[in-house]
Design an enzyme around this catalytic site. Structure first.
Site, PDB file in Angstrom:
ATOM      1  CB  SER A  33     -12.116   8.864  -2.396  1.00 44.34           C
ATOM      2  OG  SER A  33     -11.172   7.875  -3.173  1.00 44.34           O
ATOM      3  CG  ASN A  34      -6.932   7.304  -1.572  1.00 40.62           C
ATOM      4  OD1 ASN A  34      -6.378   7.448  -2.340  1.00 40.62           O
ATOM      5  ND2 ASN A  34      -7.416   6.195  -1.148  1.00 40.62           N
ATOM      6  N   PRO A  35      -6.465  10.795  -2.568  1.00 39.03           N
ATOM      7  CG  PRO A  35      -5.093  12.449  -1.796  1.00 39.03           C
ATOM      8  CD  PRO A  35      -5.413  11.278  -1.466  1.00 39.03           C
ATOM      9  CB  SER A  36      -4.729   7.083  -5.300  1.00 38.03           C
ATOM     10  OG  SER A  36      -4.040   6.297  -6.232  1.00 38.03           O
ATOM     11  CB  ALA A 100      -4.351   4.707  -2.419  1.00 34.49           C
TER      12      ALA A 100
END
Ligand code: CTP
Ligand code: CA
Length: 227
Positions: A33-36, A100
């Site tokens: 995943s990503n930090p959005s 994101a």
């Protein structure tokens, strides 16, 4: 108070907003995943609602409460977001893709948790669908498409290439490594890039203010396309 003072200048329009990250699972309990945080997209959804639009919010996993007066569709994987957005696209006047979306997913998802001893130190990945590019191909003459671009270098060039490649009306360029506009905060600083070469900078302002600026342009573009 703001709600009652806001001009209802998006009344009669349906705006679809995407927000948050996606999760691409290796197995039932592990993912890429990503930090959005979803804050930018939720701010757009709330601002559009306050301006009278019918709002559909397709959201990846976030810690944010569902905004009142908005149809929220919860998704996790890019492919789920892709299906949810494409299904509703024909009824929308404008789409703002603030999500994101992960670019890659594990090529295979195990149905059971894999013990680490049985895991490998290499994973095969497969690309996720580019949702916005697909919308760009399907866009009807009256529809407005807005993207966000996340760049750490060559921002203008890369964002402009995305604007063209995805057939967008506007792209908001983010600078995630710049102080004051990092992931998760309540502020952001973007440059708005248009197909005719125009660039407008917002300066560092609240995400809600970035949302209002984006929607000012969405409204103008919708009206221009109706004429
Ligand atoms: N986007 C999308 N589907 C994807 C990837 C991105 O719809 N699979 C959308 C994002 O929501 C955003 C825009 O495309 O509005 C640009 O996202 P970004 O990650 O900056 O661009 P990419 O095309 O994925 O290019 P790259 O990450 O390689 O720079
Ligand atoms: Ca990407």
């Amino acid at each position: 108070v703001r709600y009652h003072l806001t001009p209802k200048d998006l009344e009669g329009y349906t705006v679809l907003v995407t927000a948050g990250p996606t999760r691409e699972y290796f197995d039932p309990v592990r993912f890429i995943s990503n930090p959005s945080s979803g804050k930018m997209g939720y701010a757009v959804a709330e601002a559009a609602r306050d301006r009278g639009a019918r709002v559909i919010l397709v959201s990846g996993p976030t810690a944010l409460p569902a905004p009142w007066g908005v149809e929220v569709v919860h998704v996790e994987r890019a492919e789920e977001m892709h299906a949810a957005v494409l299904e509703r696209f024909p009824e929308t006047d404008a789409v703002v893709m603030a999500a994101a979306v992960a670019d890659w997913r594990p090529a295979r998802t195990a149905s059971e948790k894999t013990p680490k001893q049985e895991g490998k130190n290499v994973v095969e990945l497969a690309p996720t669908p580019d949702i916005l590019a697909e919308l760009g191909r399907r866009k009807a003459p009256g529809q407005v498409l807005v993207g966000f671009a996340m760049e750490t270098r060559a921002g203008r060039e890369r964002a402009r290439a995305k604007l063209e490649r995805k057939n967008l009306d506007l792209i908001a360029l983010n600078f995630p490594t710049r102080a004051g506009s990092a992931f998760g905060g309540d502020h952001n600083e973007v440059e708005l890039l248009f197909p005719d070469g125009r660039v407008e900078a917002t300066g560092r302002v609240r995400k809600r203010a970035v949302a209002e600026r984006v929607l000012d342009h969405v409204r103008e573009l919708l009206i221009a396309k109706e004429a």
